[in-house]
Motif scaffolding. Structure first.
Motif, mmCIF file in Angstrom:
data_model
loop_
_atom_site.group_PDB
_atom_site.id
_atom_site.type_symbol
_atom_site.label_atom_id
_atom_site.label_comp_id
_atom_site.label_asym_id
_atom_site.label_seq_id
_atom_site.Cartn_x
_atom_site.Cartn_y
_atom_site.Cartn_z
ATOM 1 N N SER A 3 0.847 -1.185 0.000
ATOM 2 C CA SER A 3 0.000 0.000 0.000
ATOM 3 C C SER A 3 0.882 1.234 0.000
ATOM 4 C CB SER A 3 -0.927 0.024 1.216
ATOM 5 O OG SER A 3 -0.175 0.135 2.405
ATOM 6 N N ARG A 94 5.833 -0.682 -5.856
ATOM 7 C CA ARG A 94 5.688 -2.098 -6.197
ATOM 8 C C ARG A 94 6.540 -2.915 -5.253
ATOM 9 N NH1 ARG A 94 6.267 -2.239 -11.430
ATOM 10 N NH2 ARG A 94 4.139 -2.831 -11.957
ATOM 11 N N ILE A 104 1.094 0.095 -7.316
ATOM 12 C CA ILE A 104 0.014 0.678 -6.527
ATOM 13 C C ILE A 104 0.249 2.177 -6.381
ATOM 14 C CG2 ILE A 104 -1.165 0.668 -4.311
ATOM 15 C CD1 ILE A 104 -1.571 -1.850 -5.942
ATOM 16 N N ARG B 44 -6.310 2.976 -10.149
ATOM 17 C CA ARG B 44 -6.449 1.565 -9.835
ATOM 18 C C ARG B 44 -6.295 0.753 -11.110
ATOM 19 N NH1 ARG B 44 -12.122 1.268 -7.081
ATOM 20 N NH2 ARG B 44 -12.530 2.864 -8.656
ATOM 21 N N ASP B 59 -6.503 -4.893 -9.971
ATOM 22 C CA ASP B 59 -7.300 -4.783 -8.747
ATOM 23 C C ASP B 59 -8.795 -4.659 -8.993
ATOM 24 O OD1 ASP B 59 -4.684 -2.743 -7.374
ATOM 25 O OD2 ASP B 59 -5.060 -4.885 -7.077
#
Lengths: 115, 113
Positions: A3, A94, A104, B44, B59
């Motif tokens: 995250s 990543r 992300i 995303r 995702d």
């Protein structure tokens, strides 16, 4: 799970002052870290990345970022802000321990530089 | 000029009407990916492709399809669009998947009514 967090929705600075846009991350292994910038009605543009090596990374347009493993941070910095730096900035991570996983992105931080 | 080209830039459609957003890159990149950008949620990943004929879910893959029949093209297909797919979509590519920076297209703003 990996995250990334950008704790500030907006950062306001005066032209000529230093700027910092914050980013913290969470991964199980070693991170690949990136900063991207988005101008209105455009796609994201790559600014800089940290893969390994020197913790201070220099990138495009005078930006730099410092990788801090103990604080799991990768803050974007610039010594002297320009009005033209006003844009939306994204941090991305990543996890190198997980093959095939996505890059992300954080939710983005709007940088506003006033003249 | 090296670039990722998406078409169309803007698209307004109705629920259930199949549509395709095209993406093409001229940099001979192996890796391609689709993202959606929504306010407060960042980007995303929808699908990605490590190379030709190899695709995998990101995702948020529900309601989307992709294909990678040739290296340069990676179309995004919405078989039956719904209003919750109203978003700004970006295609991106890189030399390879992990340490290489992504090159983004200029985006496709989709509105589904």
């Amino acid at each position: 799970a990996q995250s990334v967090a950008q704790p500030e929705d907006q950062v306001n600075v005066a032209e000529g002052n230093p700027l910092t846009v914050k980013c913290t991350y969470s991964v199980s292994g070693n991170p690949y870290l990136f900063w991207y910038v988005q101008y209105p009605n455009r796609g994201l543009q790559f600014l800089l990345k940290y893969i390994t090596g020197d913790n201070l990374v220099k990138g495009s347009y005078g930006f730099e970022a410092e990788f801090n493993k103990s604080q799991t941070s990768f803050h974007l910095k610039k010594p002297s802000a320009l009005v033209s730096d006003s844009a939306l900035y994204f941090c991305a991570v990543r996890d190198t321990n997980q093959a095939g996983t996505a890059l992300i992105f954080g939710k983005g931080t709007t940088l506003s530089v006033s003249s | 000029e090296a670039q990722v080209t998406q078409n169309p830039r803007y698209l307004i459609t109705v629920t259930g009407k199949k549509l395709t957003v095209t993406c093409s890159q001229n940099m001979n990149h192996e890796y391609m990916s689709w993202y959606r950008q929504d306010p407060g949620l960042g980007l995303r990943q929808i699908y990605y492709s490590m190379n030709v004929e190899v695709t995998d879910k990101g995702d948020v893959p529900e309601g989307y399809k992709v294909s990678r029949k040739e290296k340069r093209n990676f179309p995004l297909i919405l078989e039956s669009p719904s209003p919750n797919q109203t978003s700004l979509y970006f295609c991106a590519s890189s030399i390879q998947g992990f340490g290489s920076p992504l090159h983004f297209g200029n985006g496709t703003r989709l509105t589904v009514t």
